[in-house]
Write an enzyme that holds these catalytic residues in place. Sequence first.
Site, PDB file in Angstrom:
ATOM      1  N   GLU A 140      20.814 -84.322 -34.785  1.00 46.96           N
ATOM      2  CA  GLU A 140      22.126 -84.417 -35.422  1.00 46.96           C
ATOM      3  C   GLU A 140      22.850 -83.084 -35.452  1.00 46.96           C
ATOM      4  O   GLU A 140      22.243 -82.030 -35.529  1.00 46.96           O
ATOM      5  CB  GLU A 140      21.947 -84.839 -36.882  1.00 46.96           C
ATOM      6  CG  GLU A 140      21.217 -86.131 -37.044  1.00 46.96           C
ATOM      7  CD  GLU A 140      20.823 -86.342 -38.491  1.00 46.96           C
ATOM      8  OE1 GLU A 140      20.060 -87.284 -38.739  1.00 46.96           O
ATOM      9  OE2 GLU A 140      21.264 -85.568 -39.362  1.00 46.96           O
TER      10      GLU A 140
ATOM     11  N   CYS B  12      10.499 -82.282 -37.419  1.00 44.09           N
ATOM     12  CA  CYS B  12      10.047 -81.010 -37.994  1.00 44.09           C
ATOM     13  C   CYS B  12       8.552 -81.116 -38.250  1.00 44.09           C
ATOM     14  O   CYS B  12       8.059 -82.193 -38.585  1.00 44.09           O
ATOM     15  CB  CYS B  12      10.796 -80.736 -39.312  1.00 44.09           C
ATOM     16  SG  CYS B  12      10.517 -79.072 -39.959  1.00 44.09           S
TER      17      CYS B  12
ATOM     18  N   CYS C 213      12.728 -83.807 -48.130  1.00 40.98           N
ATOM     19  CA  CYS C 213      13.557 -83.778 -46.917  1.00 40.98           C
ATOM     20  C   CYS C 213      13.220 -84.953 -46.014  1.00 40.98           C
ATOM     21  O   CYS C 213      12.049 -85.196 -45.711  1.00 40.98           O
ATOM     22  CB  CYS C 213      13.331 -82.456 -46.181  1.00 40.98           C
ATOM     23  SG  CYS C 213      14.095 -82.407 -44.544  1.00 40.98           S
TER      24      CYS C 213
ATOM     25  N   GLY D  65      14.965 -79.607 -38.248  1.00 45.74           N
ATOM     26  CA  GLY D  65      13.998 -78.670 -37.692  1.00 45.74           C
ATOM     27  C   GLY D  65      13.978 -77.314 -38.354  1.00 45.74           C
ATOM     28  O   GLY D  65      14.845 -76.961 -39.155  1.00 45.74           O
ATOM     29  N   GLU D  66      12.942 -76.556 -38.021  1.00 47.99           N
ATOM     30  CA  GLU D  66      12.744 -75.209 -38.572  1.00 47.99           C
ATOM     31  C   GLU D  66      13.109 -74.192 -37.483  1.00 47.99           C
ATOM     32  O   GLU D  66      12.344 -74.000 -36.527  1.00 47.99           O
ATOM     33  CB  GLU D  66      11.282 -75.074 -39.031  1.00 47.99           C
ATOM     34  CG  GLU D  66      10.862 -73.680 -39.418  1.00 47.99           C
ATOM     35  CD  GLU D  66      11.823 -72.956 -40.358  1.00 47.99           C
ATOM     36  OE1 GLU D  66      12.086 -73.443 -41.460  1.00 47.99           O
ATOM     37  OE2 GLU D  66      12.334 -71.881 -39.970  1.00 47.99           O
TER      38      GLU D  66
ATOM     39  N   SER E 259      18.907 -70.910 -41.535  1.00 47.83           N
ATOM     40  CA  SER E 259      18.184 -71.293 -42.744  1.00 47.83           C
ATOM     41  C   SER E 259      16.715 -71.524 -42.419  1.00 47.83           C
ATOM     42  O   SER E 259      16.382 -72.214 -41.461  1.00 47.83           O
ATOM     43  CB  SER E 259      18.802 -72.582 -43.304  1.00 47.83           C
ATOM     44  OG  SER E 259      18.025 -73.074 -44.384  1.00 47.83           O
TER      45      SER E 259
ATOM     46  N   LEU F 205      14.574 -71.973 -50.960  1.00 45.03           N
ATOM     47  CA  LEU F 205      13.639 -71.540 -52.010  1.00 45.03           C
ATOM     48  C   LEU F 205      13.132 -72.734 -52.827  1.00 45.03           C
ATOM     49  O   LEU F 205      11.952 -73.029 -52.852  1.00 45.03           O
ATOM     50  CB  LEU F 205      14.334 -70.514 -52.911  1.00 45.03           C
ATOM     51  CG  LEU F 205      13.412 -69.742 -53.825  1.00 45.03           C
ATOM     52  CD1 LEU F 205      12.497 -68.812 -53.048  1.00 45.03           C
ATOM     53  CD2 LEU F 205      14.215 -68.943 -54.858  1.00 45.03           C
ATOM     54  N   HIS F 206      14.017 -73.386 -53.522  1.00 45.80           N
ATOM     55  CA  HIS F 206      13.777 -74.676 -54.205  1.00 45.80           C
ATOM     56  C   HIS F 206      12.798 -74.661 -55.385  1.00 45.80           C
ATOM     57  O   HIS F 206      12.736 -75.631 -56.132  1.00 45.80           O
ATOM     58  CB  HIS F 206      13.341 -75.762 -53.222  1.00 45.80           C
ATOM     59  CG  HIS F 206      14.254 -75.918 -52.042  1.00 45.80           C
ATOM     60  ND1 HIS F 206      15.621 -75.878 -52.155  1.00 45.80           N
ATOM     61  CD2 HIS F 206      13.992 -76.106 -50.728  1.00 45.80           C
ATOM     62  CE1 HIS F 206      16.159 -76.050 -50.946  1.00 45.80           C
ATOM     63  NE2 HIS F 206      15.204 -76.178 -50.078  1.00 45.80           N
TER      64      HIS F 206
HETATM   65  N1  SAH Z   1      14.236 -76.150 -41.801  1.00 39.44           N
HETATM   66  C1  SAH Z   1      15.215 -75.271 -42.309  1.00 39.44           C
HETATM   67  C2  SAH Z   1      16.637 -75.678 -41.978  1.00 39.44           C
HETATM   68  C3  SAH Z   1      16.977 -77.138 -42.045  1.00 39.44           C
HETATM   69  S1  SAH Z   1      17.078 -77.900 -43.619  1.00 39.44           S
HETATM   70  C4  SAH Z   1      15.042 -75.113 -43.797  1.00 39.44           C
HETATM   71  O1  SAH Z   1      14.260 -75.840 -44.388  1.00 39.44           O
HETATM   72  O2  SAH Z   1      15.678 -74.218 -44.360  1.00 39.44           O
HETATM   73  C5  SAH Z   1      18.624 -77.267 -44.300  1.00 39.44           C
HETATM   74  C6  SAH Z   1      18.675 -77.277 -45.816  1.00 39.44           C
HETATM   75  O3  SAH Z   1      18.821 -78.618 -46.330  1.00 39.44           O
HETATM   76  C7  SAH Z   1      17.413 -76.713 -46.457  1.00 39.44           C
HETATM   77  O4  SAH Z   1      17.721 -75.855 -47.532  1.00 39.44           O
HETATM   78  C8  SAH Z   1      16.729 -77.950 -46.966  1.00 39.44           C
HETATM   79  O5  SAH Z   1      15.838 -77.633 -47.969  1.00 39.44           O
HETATM   80  C9  SAH Z   1      17.910 -78.808 -47.406  1.00 39.44           C
HETATM   81  N2  SAH Z   1      17.606 -80.235 -47.574  1.00 39.44           N
HETATM   82  C10 SAH Z   1      16.761 -80.997 -46.853  1.00 39.44           C
HETATM   83  N3  SAH Z   1      16.762 -82.272 -47.315  1.00 39.44           N
HETATM   84  C11 SAH Z   1      17.645 -82.324 -48.339  1.00 39.44           C
HETATM   85  C12 SAH Z   1      18.092 -83.366 -49.214  1.00 39.44           C
HETATM   86  N4  SAH Z   1      17.639 -84.594 -49.100  1.00 39.44           N
HETATM   87  N5  SAH Z   1      19.017 -83.057 -50.157  1.00 39.44           N
HETATM   88  C13 SAH Z   1      19.493 -81.785 -50.249  1.00 39.44           C
HETATM   89  N6  SAH Z   1      19.117 -80.770 -49.460  1.00 39.44           N
HETATM   90  C14 SAH Z   1      18.191 -81.021 -48.509  1.00 39.44           C
HETATM   91 FE1  SF4 Z   2      13.197 -80.385 -43.751  1.00 38.60          FE
HETATM   92 FE2  SF4 Z   2      13.593 -77.760 -43.331  1.00 38.60          FE
HETATM   93 FE3  SF4 Z   2      11.394 -78.613 -44.629  1.00 38.60          FE
HETATM   94 FE4  SF4 Z   2      11.659 -79.086 -41.997  1.00 38.60          FE
HETATM   95  S1  SF4 Z   2      11.454 -77.097 -43.003  1.00 38.60           S
HETATM   96  S2  SF4 Z   2      10.934 -80.548 -43.542  1.00 38.60           S
HETATM   97  S3  SF4 Z   2      13.864 -79.448 -41.848  1.00 38.60           S
HETATM   98  S4  SF4 Z   2      13.538 -78.816 -45.316  1.00 38.60           S
END
Ligand code: SAH
Ligand code: SF4
Length: 381
Positions: A109, A130, A137, A185-186, A217, A240-241
């Site tokens: 996407e 991923c 996620c 993806g990462e 990110s 971070l989360h």
């Molecule tokens: N893999 C990388 C980049 C892709 S995810 C990463 O994890 O940073 C991009 C952002 O969307 C990340 O901060 C991820 O934690 C957040 N994200 C993923 N699923 C989500 C959801 N269901 N609601 C809100 N944010 C989400």
């Molecule tokens: Fe989702 Fe990013 Fe975690 Fe992969 S690394 S599972 S894309 S939040």
Amino acid sequence: MQIDLTHSNTLKPSKLPTLIGLDRAGIAEALVKAGMEEKPAKMRGKQIYRWLYNQGVTDFSQMTNLGKELRTNLVEQFDLSRPEIVERLVSSDGTRKYLIRFAPGVEAEAVFIPGVGRSGALCVSSQVGCTLNCTFCHTGSQALVRNLTTAEIIGQLLVARDDLEEWPTPSVGRKITNIVFMGMGEPLYNLPSVLSAIDILSDGEGISISRRRITVSTSGIVSQMHELGESGQSMLAISLHAVNDELRNELVPINKKWPLTDLLQACRDYPGASNARRITFEYVMLKGINDSAAEAKQLVRLLAGIPAKINLIPFNPWPGAPYECSSWNKIEAFAEIVNKAGYASPIRTPRGRDIYAACGQLKSTSVKRRASEKLQERLQK
Ligand code: SAH
Ligand code: SF4
């Protein structure tokens, strides 16, 4: 006969090598391999580079400063076709979400979000699926298919610019001013392709989106962060989360390999980080999980000494998700604590809710729908 109604453009897949994803030197090298002398290849490489990334052409016949014979020759040797947009959804708020097919079964996407940065951001994917299983996620629940190539990462920008009719690269009044690697993806597990893509995206003679407007990110792949800063010179965002290892191990399991102390040290050491180039810390708001006032205070303590901004993200629910989004009051209370401590902490407004905006969600919804359409077709035969 089965007609695939999901096709929205007509470019046919090709077996020829593509020039997309290559820089000037790479194009010149490909021309030499195809039989051209080195000196003219260098000059032609520069011309083709501009046609591809500044003018956005999809056909050698449009490259009017190349001789006719050369153009015919190139058509036989190289492919310039774009990946295919198989689903295109436009939200009432202007968000455009694309499901893009790179090869059979290889889909990811990209999302255009207006009103971000100077004008709008394009969110791109770096992998299909991923390998990391962050529990909130949706992409994390899909298996990794593969890394995307540089050409495929750049291809997302090209098709989005086609769709927004943004060729040649405008110097003013652009729609896409920022790029964020926040799709599927990462990115740091596909760093070489991401770095080459950043080089092409930021080149002033081509797509021309400066490195300061490109944000990568990561969930916290500490071993690759220095190289991203050094070679990519992009902006950094950290997913971070959670503010303690126990919870982060659960939400972002890669934390078991690189716990918070290591991650935050890598942020302190990130090349180029400064008050003018702050690191963004993303924090998804999960009801009753990570949204207390105590956690907001801990977040502020944790980030002391790091040039940071905090991005609070309302959780975007998906079917079967084990979490709910925090209430608006909770999110605001959290933001206030963070703001009082001197951090800019915009709450990311949920965009494109009506078009399945959650990460990875369009893909699975569309795959399910196509499977059920195929079943219907079979039943009707
Ligand atoms: N893999 C990388 C980049 C892709 S995810 C990463 O994890 O940073 C991009 C952002 O969307 C990340 O901060 C991820 O934690 C957040 N994200 C993923 N699923 C989500 C959801 N269901 N609601 C809100 N944010 C989400
Ligand atoms: Fe989702 Fe990013 Fe975690 Fe992969 S690394 S599972 S894309 S939040």
